[in-house]
Design an enzyme around this catalytic site. Structure first.
Site, PDB file in Angstrom:
ATOM      1  CE  LYS A 178      -7.857 -18.909 -28.691  1.00 44.27           C
ATOM      2  NZ  LYS A 178      -8.174 -20.140 -28.013  1.00 44.27           N
TER       3      LYS A 178
ATOM      4  CE1 TYR B 274      -8.607 -28.340 -28.966  1.00 46.41           C
ATOM      5  CE2 TYR B 274      -8.326 -25.958 -28.875  1.00 46.41           C
ATOM      6  CZ  TYR B 274      -8.101 -27.172 -29.510  1.00 46.41           C
ATOM      7  OH  TYR B 274      -7.375 -27.213 -30.671  1.00 46.41           O
TER       8      TYR B 274
ATOM      9  CG  ASP C 225      -5.254 -23.794 -21.630  1.00 46.01           C
ATOM     10  OD1 ASP C 225      -4.968 -22.632 -21.993  1.00 46.01           O
ATOM     11  OD2 ASP C 225      -5.486 -24.717 -22.422  1.00 46.01           O
TER      12      ASP C 225
HETATM   13  C1  PLP Z   1      -7.438 -21.516 -28.246  1.00 49.30           C
HETATM   14  C2  PLP Z   1      -7.065 -22.368 -27.103  1.00 49.30           C
HETATM   15  C3  PLP Z   1      -5.974 -23.237 -27.161  1.00 49.30           C
HETATM   16  C4  PLP Z   1      -5.215 -23.516 -28.418  1.00 49.30           C
HETATM   17  O1  PLP Z   1      -4.572 -22.377 -28.911  1.00 49.30           O
HETATM   18  P1  PLP Z   1      -4.178 -22.353 -30.478  1.00 49.30           P
HETATM   19  O2  PLP Z   1      -3.418 -21.066 -30.601  1.00 49.30           O
HETATM   20  O3  PLP Z   1      -5.473 -22.392 -31.234  1.00 49.30           O
HETATM   21  O4  PLP Z   1      -3.348 -23.541 -30.742  1.00 49.30           O
HETATM   22  C5  PLP Z   1      -5.606 -23.905 -25.998  1.00 49.30           C
HETATM   23  N1  PLP Z   1      -6.273 -23.732 -24.854  1.00 49.30           N
HETATM   24  C6  PLP Z   1      -7.344 -22.905 -24.767  1.00 49.30           C
HETATM   25  C7  PLP Z   1      -8.031 -22.734 -23.467  1.00 49.30           C
HETATM   26  C8  PLP Z   1      -7.784 -22.214 -25.893  1.00 49.30           C
HETATM   27  O5  PLP Z   1      -8.869 -21.449 -25.808  1.00 49.30           O
END
Ligand code: PLP
Length: 434
Positions: A274, A146, A241
């Site tokens: 995060k 994701y 990511d």
């Molecule tokens: C949480 C997450 C996102 C999206 O971040 P948001 O702050 O919720 O928009 C994108 N990539 C990864 C791997 C994530 O865990």
């Protein structure tokens, strides 16, 4: 905090009248596991309390950011001081430089970063930059990973091997995802085939190095090595990511974990979020200077944000990064997280329940499967009704795990040995009932 006169149930009913599904992010609605979501009233350290005054040991930590636990005094103080100086200016501040410097010290594969407000925004802008910098359109992503909810990334695998994806969401026109190639995670043959077919048109390959959005699945070292080699060979950017794994699986993020096995290993671009915001809306994307120079105002790739580099969020992020950089922080956090996973594994074994788990730093995952899955298809073979009974059994005993079997879990520095022991004891009871 005065206790609410409402229950979780009455709040959920009220919420559903004014907010779609009663929540502002779908997984909070408990649709996968059933039952009533807990409405959080306050949190401290490793715990939160719901509207009915019930305490839970929190293993989601806002889905990753709360690595120090809730209400860490140093972070709280930094946020309060920053708020007194102003909420938002729309003009640059020194603290943005300090946070950028701190992130680059921890993740030196990047020369420059741009701060934004969410992981979605960071991934979306990073992809645009990768396309703008390479002059190419196509990108590779993997099933089960994701990267936020930007249109081009809301894609699932089509039928057959190495196909262009189908939108996973209504409202995304097929034209928008027609440049997105979706592959199976950890599948080297499929990867090689995709590069052989599309290599010269690929702007980037984007990957969660440890995929936390299908619970906890590591990219194997040979697979990662091949991703690196093929990106270099074809001039595509390797985009990590690390929104979830960044400063969570190790101080140097997941890329430092791979560099242990593959000396000199670096991605070309990193997406962060995060933990770097410590619970405030803050995220970032960065790369080498030659790539970042394509970004406005230096170059033609446009990106902007009213609240980007927000002064309260940057104060929260800086204080958090400062705390987790202290010597021994990650050794302690890793040991505690491993203790949780081995405790759960032992409890399942004693009850004869098929179970396996894995952890890195303060992030963990477990499956009701005899062995660790390698891709999304295998993750989805996990026994979902049984997981739901486990989830609710734990919740009834005051332990809050992620309310879906495809989500990772998080331990914070505030979780004590007693919290872990309480969790394992609860699991021992629950496994016997599965
Ligand atoms: C949480 C997450 C996102 C999206 O971040 P948001 O702050 O919720 O928009 C994108 N990539 C990864 C791997 C994530 O865990």
């Amino acid at each position: 905090m005065t206790p609410s006169t409402e229950t979780n149930e009455t709040l959920f009913a009220r919420a559903q009248r004014v907010i779609p599904g009663g929540v502002n992010s779908p997984v909070r609605a408990f649709r996968a596991v059933g039952g009533t979501p807990r409405f959080v009233q306050r949190a401290q350290g490793p715990y939160f309390w719901d509207a009915e005054g019930r305490r839970y040991i929190d293993y989601i930590g806002s889905w990753g950011p709360m690595i120090l636990g809730h209400g860490h005094p140093v972070v709280l103080q930094a946020v309060q001081a920053a708020a007194l100086d102003g909420f938002s200016f729309g003009a640059p501040t020194e603290r943005e430089i300090e946070l950028a410097e701190a992130i680059l010290r921890l993740v030196p594969s990047m020369d420059m970063v741009r701060l934004v407000s969410s992981g979605t925004e960071a991934a979306m802008s990073g992809i645009r930059l990768a396309r703008g910098a390479t002059g190419r359109h196509k990108l590779i992503k993997f099933e089960g990973c994701y990267h936020g909810h930007a249109d081009a990334l809301l894609v699932k695998a089509g039928s057959g091997l190495a196909t262009f994806g189908n939108p996973t969401s209504a409202g995304v026109p097929p034209e928008v995802v027609k440049h997105t190639v979706v592959l199976e995670y950890n599948n080297i043959d499929m990867l090689e085939q995709a590069f052989a077919t599309h290599g010269n048109e690929l702007a980037c390959l984007v990957i969660e190095p440890i995929a936390g959005n299908m619970n906890f699945v590591r990219a194997s070292v040979p697979f990662m090595q091949r991703c690196r080699e093929l990106c270099t060979q074809y001039g595509a950017l390797l985009v990590f990511d690390e929104v979830m794994t960044g400063c969570r699986v190790a101080l140097g993020s997941a890329q430092s974990v791979y560099a242990r096995e593959l000396p000199g290993f670096e991605p070309d671009m990193t997406i962060m979020g995060k933990v770097i915001g410590g619970g405030m809306p803050l995220a970032a994307f960065g790369a080498k200077r030659a790539v970042m120079q394509h970004l406005a105002p230096l170059g033609p790739v446009y990106q902007a944000g009213t609240l980007s580099g927000n002064p309260v969020a940057t104060a929260c992020g800086l204080a958090t990064l400062n705390e987790i950089s202290k010597p021994g922080f990650f050794d302690d956090l890793s040991a505690r997280t491993r203790r949780l996973v081995s405790g759960l594994t032992g409890a399942a074994k004693a009850a004869g329940v098929p179970f396996c788990g894995d952890a890195e730093g303060g992030m963990f995952g477990f499956f009701l499967l005899p062995e660790l899955p390698q891709n999304y298809g295998q993750v989805m073979q996990s026994d979902s009704p049984r997981f739901n009974r486990l989830f609710h059994g734990m919740l009834d005993r005051g332990i809050y795990f992620a309310p879906a079997l495809y989500e990772a879990g998080f331990v914070s520095a505030a979780h004590t040995d007693d919290d872990i022991a309480e969790t394992v004891a609860a699991a021992s009871e629950v496994f016997k009932t599965l």
